[in-house]
Design a protein around this motif. Structure first.
Motif, PDB file in Angstrom:
ATOM      1  N   GLY A 281     -12.965 -20.997  22.703  1.00 56.10           N
ATOM      2  CA  GLY A 281     -11.820 -20.959  21.804  1.00 56.10           C
ATOM      3  C   GLY A 281     -11.831 -21.999  20.701  1.00 56.10           C
ATOM      4  N   LEU A 282     -13.002 -22.590  20.413  1.00 56.83           N
ATOM      5  CA  LEU A 282     -13.093 -23.496  19.271  1.00 56.83           C
ATOM      6  C   LEU A 282     -12.996 -22.685  17.979  1.00 56.83           C
ATOM      7  N   ALA A 283     -12.686 -23.363  16.875  1.00 53.39           N
ATOM      8  CA  ALA A 283     -12.474 -22.683  15.592  1.00 53.39           C
ATOM      9  C   ALA A 283     -13.798 -22.400  14.912  1.00 53.39           C
ATOM     10  N   ASP A 284     -14.055 -21.133  14.629  1.00 51.39           N
ATOM     11  CA  ASP A 284     -15.269 -20.731  13.930  1.00 51.39           C
ATOM     12  C   ASP A 284     -15.288 -21.333  12.528  1.00 51.39           C
ATOM     13  N   GLY A 285     -16.412 -21.929  12.163  1.00 50.74           N
ATOM     14  CA  GLY A 285     -16.545 -22.583  10.871  1.00 50.74           C
ATOM     15  C   GLY A 285     -16.049 -24.003  10.853  1.00 50.74           C
ATOM     16  N   SER A 286     -15.499 -24.466  11.974  1.00 49.95           N
ATOM     17  CA  SER A 286     -14.910 -25.814  12.017  1.00 49.95           C
ATOM     18  C   SER A 286     -15.258 -26.548  13.315  1.00 49.95           C
ATOM     19  N   ILE A 287     -16.400 -26.217  13.929  1.00 52.41           N
ATOM     20  CA  ILE A 287     -16.779 -26.918  15.161  1.00 52.41           C
ATOM     21  C   ILE A 287     -17.004 -28.397  14.859  1.00 52.41           C
ATOM     22  N   GLU A 288     -16.357 -29.242  15.634  1.00 50.99           N
ATOM     23  CA  GLU A 288     -16.491 -30.692  15.467  1.00 50.99           C
ATOM     24  C   GLU A 288     -16.859 -31.331  16.801  1.00 50.99           C
ATOM     25  N   ASN A 289     -17.616 -32.395  16.719  1.00 51.45           N
ATOM     26  CA  ASN A 289     -17.989 -33.161  17.909  1.00 51.45           C
ATOM     27  C   ASN A 289     -16.917 -34.224  18.136  1.00 51.45           C
ATOM     28  N   ASN A 290     -15.746 -33.756  18.584  1.00 50.56           N
ATOM     29  CA  ASN A 290     -14.642 -34.681  18.823  1.00 50.56           C
ATOM     30  C   ASN A 290     -14.271 -34.680  20.307  1.00 50.56           C
ATOM     31  N   GLU A 291     -13.332 -35.518  20.667  1.00 49.25           N
ATOM     32  CA  GLU A 291     -12.996 -35.690  22.081  1.00 49.25           C
ATOM     33  C   GLU A 291     -12.474 -34.408  22.708  1.00 49.25           C
ATOM     34  N   ALA A 292     -11.608 -33.697  22.004  1.00 44.63           N
ATOM     35  CA  ALA A 292     -11.049 -32.470  22.565  1.00 44.63           C
ATOM     36  C   ALA A 292     -12.135 -31.432  22.825  1.00 44.63           C
ATOM     37  N   SER A 293     -13.058 -31.287  21.876  1.00 38.18           N
ATOM     38  CA  SER A 293     -14.139 -30.317  22.045  1.00 38.18           C
ATOM     39  C   SER A 293     -15.107 -30.750  23.140  1.00 38.18           C
ATOM     40  N   ARG A 294     -15.402 -32.045  23.188  1.00 38.32           N
ATOM     41  CA  ARG A 294     -16.310 -32.536  24.242  1.00 38.32           C
ATOM     42  C   ARG A 294     -15.739 -32.265  25.622  1.00 38.32           C
ATOM     43  N   LEU A 295     -14.439 -32.463  25.780  1.00 35.29           N
ATOM     44  CA  LEU A 295     -13.823 -32.221  27.091  1.00 35.29           C
ATOM     45  C   LEU A 295     -13.943 -30.754  27.502  1.00 35.29           C
ATOM     46  N   LEU A 296     -13.799 -29.835  26.547  1.00 36.97           N
ATOM     47  CA  LEU A 296     -13.951 -28.416  26.866  1.00 36.97           C
ATOM     48  C   LEU A 296     -15.381 -28.100  27.310  1.00 36.97           C
ATOM     49  N   VAL A 297     -16.345 -28.683  26.613  1.00 44.00           N
ATOM     50  CA  VAL A 297     -17.750 -28.437  26.967  1.00 44.00           C
ATOM     51  C   VAL A 297     -18.080 -29.079  28.306  1.00 44.00           C
ATOM     52  N   ILE A 298     -17.589 -30.292  28.533  1.00 41.16           N
ATOM     53  CA  ILE A 298     -17.811 -30.962  29.818  1.00 41.16           C
ATOM     54  C   ILE A 298     -17.216 -30.134  30.956  1.00 41.16           C
ATOM     55  N   GLN A 299     -16.035 -29.607  30.731  1.00 42.27           N
ATOM     56  CA  GLN A 299     -15.396 -28.765  31.749  1.00 42.27           C
ATOM     57  C   GLN A 299     -16.284 -27.570  32.091  1.00 42.27           C
ATOM     58  N   ALA A 300     -16.876 -26.950  31.075  1.00 42.62           N
ATOM     59  CA  ALA A 300     -17.757 -25.805  31.319  1.00 42.62           C
ATOM     60  C   ALA A 300     -19.022 -26.226  32.064  1.00 42.62           C
ATOM     61  N   ILE A 301     -19.599 -27.358  31.684  1.00 38.17           N
ATOM     62  CA  ILE A 301     -20.806 -27.842  32.360  1.00 38.17           C
ATOM     63  C   ILE A 301     -20.510 -28.138  33.825  1.00 38.17           C
ATOM     64  N   ARG A 302     -19.415 -28.788  34.093  1.00 35.96           N
ATOM     65  CA  ARG A 302     -19.057 -29.098  35.482  1.00 35.96           C
ATOM     66  C   ARG A 302     -18.679 -27.849  36.263  1.00 35.96           C
TER      67      ARG A 302
END
Length: 238
Positions: free
Chosen positions: A75-96
């Protein structure tokens, strides 16, 4: 908590990123009995063709062709992916959640800025996911830390010298079938409409041929690494 554990977790900034760049490798490993999940980071809502609804349906169709065990969108924004804390937490959640041994991520640099941004985001999150004090939750339960053994970056639009390639000659036909599941993207343009990306199919085949030639394979997919690879002896390299 449900066990989603997989062997390979493939991230794509957009639906069809993984299919175009790494479907052959996924097919090869699924045939070897490995489990695979795909996480599309956006719904591809900024694409010229298609809608989030059609692209979700197409990604489901592609997953059936590839026999992918799990697939979801962050659910990240297309064209606006950023390496920020909120996005990192979503990716970490998926990895875990999926606890993969291997993570695949977007190209380290490419024509679409989301690709390079997603590449760094996934690489950083893969490391941070192993930190005990980095808290994430799934369905209200705290997740255990998990760090993948490695992150490999597939190659997309820009030609990049790969660090290694994998023969996908026997998987190529099914890879193309999975790509064509994205009918809204790989279509013949109508009169007075902008060109579609139908020509990308030829580019995918050409790139895979180029990567296959040095290893005497008809087709291969290429990958880059941040850390050099290690083997037990010379004969693992031939």
């Amino acid at each position: 908590m449900k066990n989603y554990k997989v062997d390979i977790l493939a991230f794509g900034a957009h639906p069809d990123d993984v299919e175009c760049a790494a479907a052959g490798v996924l097919l090869k490993h699924i045939a070897l009995g490995k489990t695979v999940a795909i996480v599309d980071m956006t719904a591809g809502e900024m694409g010229t063709f298609g809608t989030p609804v059609t692209r979700k349906r197409e990604s489901d169709d592609a997953s059936k062709i590839l026999e992918i065990q799990y697939r979801e969108q962050l659910g990240l924004a297309d064209g606006s992916i950023e390496n920020n804390e909120a996005s990192r937490l979503l990716v970490i959640q998926a990895i875990r959640k999926y606890q993969p041994e291997i993570v695949l991520a977007n190209a380290i640099y490419d024509r679409h800025p989301d690709h390079a941004n997603a590449a760094k985001l996934v690489a950083d999150a893969s490391f941070l996911s192993g930190l005990k004090k980095k808290e994430t939750f799934l369905n209200g339960e705290a997740q255990d830390p998990w760090r993948p053994k490695t992150v490999y970056h597939y190659i997309q639009d820009y030609f990049i010298d790969p660090d290694f390639v994998i023969d996908i000659s026997t998987e190529m036909d099914k890879k193309i079938e999975a790509i064509k599941a994205f009918k809204s993207q790989f279509v013949k343009p109508k009169k007075n409409e902008p060109n579609s990306i139908l020509g990308l199919l030829d580019q995918v085949k050409s790139t895979n041929r180029i990567y296959g030639r040095p290893i005497n394979a008809k087709y291969a997919e290429g990958f880059t690494v941040s850390r050099y690879l290690g083997v037990q002896d010379f004969f693992q390299l031939i």
